[in-house]
Design a protein around this motif. Structure first.
Motif, PDB file in Angstrom:
ATOM      1  N   ARG A 136       0.832  -1.195   0.000  1.00 40.83           N
ATOM      2  CA  ARG A 136       0.000   0.000   0.000  1.00 40.83           C
ATOM      3  C   ARG A 136       0.875   1.256   0.000  1.00 40.83           C
ATOM      4  NH1 ARG A 136      -2.945  -3.158  -1.548  1.00 40.83           N
ATOM      5  NH2 ARG A 136      -4.974  -3.852  -0.740  1.00 40.83           N
ATOM      6  N   ASP A 137       0.381   2.258  -0.711  1.00 40.42           N
ATOM      7  CA  ASP A 137       1.089   3.533  -0.829  1.00 40.42           C
ATOM      8  C   ASP A 137       0.571   4.471   0.260  1.00 40.42           C
ATOM      9  OD1 ASP A 137       2.710   5.513  -1.793  1.00 40.42           O
ATOM     10  OD2 ASP A 137       1.980   5.404  -3.856  1.00 40.42           O
ATOM     11  N   PHE A 138       1.068   4.283   1.491  1.00 40.18           N
ATOM     12  CA  PHE A 138       0.598   5.053   2.642  1.00 40.18           C
ATOM     13  C   PHE A 138       0.963   6.531   2.485  1.00 40.18           C
ATOM     14  CE2 PHE A 138       1.124   0.714   4.217  1.00 40.18           C
ATOM     15  CZ  PHE A 138      -0.069   0.516   4.893  1.00 40.18           C
ATOM     16  N   THR A 139      -0.052   7.402   2.603  1.00 41.30           N
ATOM     17  CA  THR A 139       0.132   8.832   2.347  1.00 41.30           C
ATOM     18  C   THR A 139      -0.312   9.630   3.559  1.00 41.30           C
ATOM     19  OG1 THR A 139      -0.423   8.344   0.032  1.00 41.30           O
ATOM     20  CG2 THR A 139      -0.267  10.667   0.678  1.00 41.30           C
ATOM     21  N   TYR A 140       0.600  10.435   4.098  1.00 39.16           N
ATOM     22  CA  TYR A 140       0.334  11.149   5.350  1.00 39.16           C
ATOM     23  C   TYR A 140      -0.633  12.307   5.129  1.00 39.16           C
ATOM     24  CZ  TYR A 140       1.191  13.244   9.900  1.00 39.16           C
ATOM     25  OH  TYR A 140       1.031  13.756  11.170  1.00 39.16           O
ATOM     26  N   ILE A 141      -1.496  12.547   6.102  1.00 41.20           N
ATOM     27  CA  ILE A 141      -2.575  13.518   5.986  1.00 41.20           C
ATOM     28  C   ILE A 141      -2.080  14.917   5.624  1.00 41.20           C
ATOM     29  CG2 ILE A 141      -2.561  13.877   8.494  1.00 41.20           C
ATOM     30  CD1 ILE A 141      -5.595  14.179   6.069  1.00 41.20           C
ATOM     31  N   ASP A 142      -0.973  15.379   6.189  1.00 43.03           N
ATOM     32  CA  ASP A 142      -0.490  16.726   5.881  1.00 43.03           C
ATOM     33  C   ASP A 142      -0.143  16.864   4.397  1.00 43.03           C
ATOM     34  OD1 ASP A 142      -0.778  17.168   8.563  1.00 43.03           O
ATOM     35  OD2 ASP A 142       1.330  17.590   8.972  1.00 43.03           O
ATOM     36  N   ASP A 143       0.388  15.793   3.806  1.00 46.23           N
ATOM     37  CA  ASP A 143       0.699  15.812   2.378  1.00 46.23           C
ATOM     38  C   ASP A 143      -0.574  15.866   1.545  1.00 46.23           C
ATOM     39  OD1 ASP A 143       3.433  15.712   2.789  1.00 46.23           O
ATOM     40  OD2 ASP A 143       3.546  13.531   2.658  1.00 46.23           O
ATOM     41  N   ILE A 144      -1.589  15.142   1.984  1.00 47.29           N
ATOM     42  CA  ILE A 144      -2.872  15.161   1.290  1.00 47.29           C
ATOM     43  C   ILE A 144      -3.453  16.578   1.295  1.00 47.29           C
ATOM     44  CG2 ILE A 144      -5.286  14.423   1.455  1.00 47.29           C
ATOM     45  CD1 ILE A 144      -3.588  12.241   0.302  1.00 47.29           C
ATOM     46  N   VAL A 145      -3.441  17.201   2.454  1.00 52.92           N
ATOM     47  CA  VAL A 145      -3.999  18.548   2.579  1.00 52.92           C
ATOM     48  C   VAL A 145      -3.245  19.528   1.693  1.00 52.92           C
ATOM     49  CG1 VAL A 145      -4.394  20.473   4.170  1.00 52.92           C
ATOM     50  CG2 VAL A 145      -4.909  18.129   4.888  1.00 52.92           C
ATOM     51  N   ASN A 173      -3.424  11.756  -9.143  1.00 58.62           N
ATOM     52  CA  ASN A 173      -3.039  10.892  -8.038  1.00 58.62           C
ATOM     53  C   ASN A 173      -2.466  11.746  -6.914  1.00 58.62           C
ATOM     54  OD1 ASN A 173      -3.601   8.531  -9.500  1.00 58.62           O
ATOM     55  ND2 ASN A 173      -1.492   8.313 -10.216  1.00 58.62           N
ATOM     56  N   ILE A 174      -2.826  11.419  -5.677  1.00 58.36           N
ATOM     57  CA  ILE A 174      -2.133  11.981  -4.521  1.00 58.36           C
ATOM     58  C   ILE A 174      -1.724  10.795  -3.648  1.00 58.36           C
ATOM     59  CG2 ILE A 174      -2.196  13.534  -2.564  1.00 58.36           C
ATOM     60  CD1 ILE A 174      -4.146  15.241  -3.860  1.00 58.36           C
ATOM     61  N   GLY A 175      -0.477  10.381  -3.811  1.00 59.63           N
ATOM     62  CA  GLY A 175       0.067   9.247  -3.068  1.00 59.63           C
ATOM     63  C   GLY A 175       1.527   9.489  -2.752  1.00 59.63           C
ATOM     64  N   ASN A 176       2.089   8.645  -1.914  1.00 56.20           N
ATOM     65  CA  ASN A 176       3.456   8.843  -1.439  1.00 56.20           C
ATOM     66  C   ASN A 176       4.524   8.319  -2.400  1.00 56.20           C
ATOM     67  OD1 ASN A 176       4.687  10.099   0.879  1.00 56.20           O
ATOM     68  ND2 ASN A 176       5.581   8.107   1.389  1.00 56.20           N
ATOM     69  N   HIS A 177       4.073   7.596  -3.443  1.00 55.08           N
ATOM     70  CA  HIS A 177       5.001   7.073  -4.466  1.00 55.08           C
ATOM     71  C   HIS A 177       6.021   6.102  -3.861  1.00 55.08           C
ATOM     72  CE1 HIS A 177       6.718   7.030  -8.462  1.00 55.08           C
ATOM     73  NE2 HIS A 177       7.907   7.369  -8.008  1.00 55.08           N
ATOM     74  N   GLN A 178       5.668   5.485  -2.720  1.00 56.70           N
ATOM     75  CA  GLN A 178       6.576   4.537  -2.065  1.00 56.70           C
ATOM     76  C   GLN A 178       5.756   3.418  -1.415  1.00 56.70           C
ATOM     77  OE1 GLN A 178       9.173   6.529   0.690  1.00 56.70           O
ATOM     78  NE2 GLN A 178      10.023   7.899  -0.848  1.00 56.70           N
ATOM     79  N   PRO A 179       5.265   2.453  -2.188  1.00 60.10           N
ATOM     80  CA  PRO A 179       4.450   1.385  -1.606  1.00 60.10           C
ATOM     81  C   PRO A 179       5.235   0.544  -0.599  1.00 60.10           C
ATOM     82  CG  PRO A 179       5.047   0.869  -3.868  1.00 60.10           C
ATOM     83  CD  PRO A 179       5.476   2.284  -3.640  1.00 60.10           C
ATOM     84  N   VAL A 180       4.527   0.123   0.444  1.00 64.58           N
ATOM     85  CA  VAL A 180       5.141  -0.633   1.539  1.00 64.58           C
ATOM     86  C   VAL A 180       4.373  -1.927   1.736  1.00 64.58           C
ATOM     87  CG1 VAL A 180       5.658  -0.613   4.017  1.00 64.58           C
ATOM     88  CG2 VAL A 180       5.893   1.496   2.664  1.00 64.58           C
ATOM     89  N   ARG A 181       5.102  -3.052   1.882  1.00 67.78           N
ATOM     90  CA  ARG A 181       4.453  -4.321   2.197  1.00 67.78           C
ATOM     91  C   ARG A 181       3.780  -4.212   3.561  1.00 67.78           C
ATOM     92  NH1 ARG A 181       8.279  -7.665   3.445  1.00 67.78           N
ATOM     93  NH2 ARG A 181       7.039  -9.564   3.419  1.00 67.78           N
ATOM     94  N   VAL A 182       2.616  -4.832   3.695  1.00 67.26           N
ATOM     95  CA  VAL A 182       1.870  -4.735   4.951  1.00 67.26           C
ATOM     96  C   VAL A 182       2.699  -5.277   6.117  1.00 67.26           C
ATOM     97  CG1 VAL A 182      -0.136  -5.618   6.196  1.00 67.26           C
ATOM     98  CG2 VAL A 182      -0.406  -4.712   3.883  1.00 67.26           C
ATOM     99  N   LEU A 183       3.453  -6.351   5.900  1.00 68.91           N
ATOM    100  CA  LEU A 183       4.298  -6.868   6.982  1.00 68.91           C
ATOM    101  C   LEU A 183       5.354  -5.853   7.402  1.00 68.91           C
ATOM    102  CD1 LEU A 183       4.960 -10.682   6.325  1.00 68.91           C
ATOM    103  CD2 LEU A 183       3.690  -9.622   8.201  1.00 68.91           C
ATOM    104  N   GLU A 184       5.924  -5.145   6.434  1.00 67.47           N
ATOM    105  CA  GLU A 184       6.906  -4.099   6.753  1.00 67.47           C
ATOM    106  C   GLU A 184       6.235  -2.953   7.513  1.00 67.47           C
ATOM    107  OE1 GLU A 184       9.759  -0.894   4.393  1.00 67.47           O
ATOM    108  OE2 GLU A 184       8.991  -2.649   3.322  1.00 67.47           O
ATOM    109  N   PHE A 185       5.019  -2.629   7.094  1.00 63.91           N
ATOM    110  CA  PHE A 185       4.244  -1.601   7.780  1.00 63.91           C
ATOM    111  C   PHE A 185       4.007  -2.004   9.240  1.00 63.91           C
ATOM    112  CE2 PHE A 185      -0.320  -1.246   8.955  1.00 63.91           C
ATOM    113  CZ  PHE A 185      -0.344   0.075   9.358  1.00 63.91           C
ATOM    114  N   ILE A 186       3.675  -3.280   9.482  1.00 62.73           N
ATOM    115  CA  ILE A 186       3.443  -3.770  10.841  1.00 62.73           C
ATOM    116  C   ILE A 186       4.716  -3.668  11.677  1.00 62.73           C
ATOM    117  CG2 ILE A 186       2.881  -5.813  12.218  1.00 62.73           C
ATOM    118  CD1 ILE A 186       0.974  -6.624   9.919  1.00 62.73           C
TER     119      ILE A 186
END
Length: 321
Positions: free
Chosen positions: A214-223, A247-260
């Motif tokens: 998933r390309d997790f995108t922080y709220i401040d960047d979205i705003v 598109n508004i995304g972080n351009h850096q997808p992360v594996r869910v296990l890595e996210f955990i």
């Protein structure tokens, strides 16, 4: 200006930011119970009330209520973020998506037309890309094979907005958000529910072996992206409709296990994982190509996941207590 869904996660932050910039902002929300309405009321109290931003209780699927809202406040700019969110919930309650995302959106488009709004900025979703195997996802990719009703409604929004923009020549811009997270977020999202369960020592459900990305995108960047786009509508050229999607995304997808693992580090607790099969409507990966966004407004999200999760974790411990 008007922000719909102003008691929601993104809406509350956008409305607050616009108010801080000195604009007169009117918010509205239907305060539904998809997740606890208390969190929505808490957002209003913390983010909107101190800035003098009203958040009117309103049902956008009711055309008469929408018309009254526009007639009374006559917004020049509209940020439409109200929607029924969630991929999995669309399998359980499809009617909610038809009412909020299709009927409600149609009412918004008609009100924008009737009241000659200068620019409509509206929420789409990375879900429109479906199970697209080509990564990163570009705005020019095919998006006509949605794998959930939620995604289908968001693609429909883009088509509806384009047709209105073409017919009535008013600027409209769709935003394909990628897995937004941060303080005051949504409890149905993985980062929020995982945090709740991990701090209680409960098992967390992890699908597809944790290999989903998933390309997790922080709220401040979205705003930041939303605000910049709001004040730079697409200009119609050579007869084209003044409509665009970004598109508004972080351009850096992360594996869910890595996210955990990152969440474990931030929270200081070890996750107890319950591996489950991939769920209907899920996609293997989301990955935003943000070149168009950067070219148009000179910005693209870049907040590192660990930094964003640290901020979320600090907020959550305060809010939960």
């Amino acid at each position: 200006m008007l922000v719909t869904g102003a008691a929601g996660f993104i809406g509350a932050f956008v409305a607050a930011r616009l108010a801080d910039m000195g604009y007169q902002v009117i918010g509205c929300d239907n305060f539904n119970d998809y997740y606890t309405p208390q969190l929505k009321r808490d957002r209003v109290a913390a983010l909107l009330a101190p800035r003098g931003v009203p958040c009117l209780p309103l049902e956008l699927a009711d055309a008469a209520q929408v018309e009254q809202l526009f007639a009374q406040h006559r917004p020049a700019l509209v940020v439409h973020l109200a929607a029924q969110a969630g991929v999995r919930y669309s399998l359980q309650n499809p009617a909610a998506y038809i009412q909020s995302n299709l009927v409600g959106f149609a009412n918004m488009l008609e009100a924008c037309r009737q009241h000659q709004v200068e620019h409509l900025l509206y929420a789409s979703s990375s879900s429109v890309y479906g199970a697209n195997a080509k990564v990163p996802f570009s705005e020019s990719d095919r998006t006509d094979e949605p794998v959930s009703l939620y995604a289908a409604t968001k693609k429909s929004n883009e088509l509806m907005a384009y047709s209105y923009s073409h017919l009535y020549r008013f600027p409209a811009t769709g935003l394909r958000f990628f897995t937004v997270y941060g303080p005051w977020g949504r409890p149905d999202m993985a980062y929020f529910s995982f945090t709740q369960k991990m701090l209680k020592g409960e098992m967390i459900p992890v699908f597809a072996g944790g290999e989903l990305r998933r390309d997790f995108t922080y709220i401040d960047d979205i705003v930041e992206g939303v605000v910049r786009l709001l004040f730079k509508p697409t200009v119609a050229e050579n007869g084209a409709a003044p409509h665009a999607v970004f598109n508004i995304g972080n351009h850096q997808p992360v594996r869910v296990l890595e996210f955990i693992r990152t969440l474990e580090k931030v929270l200081g607790v070890e996750a107890r994982i319950d591996f489950q099969p991939m769920q209907p409507g899920d996609v293997p990966a989301t990955y935003a190509d943000t070149a168009a966004l950067r070219a148009h407004v000179g910005f693209a999200p870049a907040t590192p996941l660990e930094q964003g999760l640290e901020r979320f974790g600090a907020w959550y411990r305060t809010w939960a207590n």
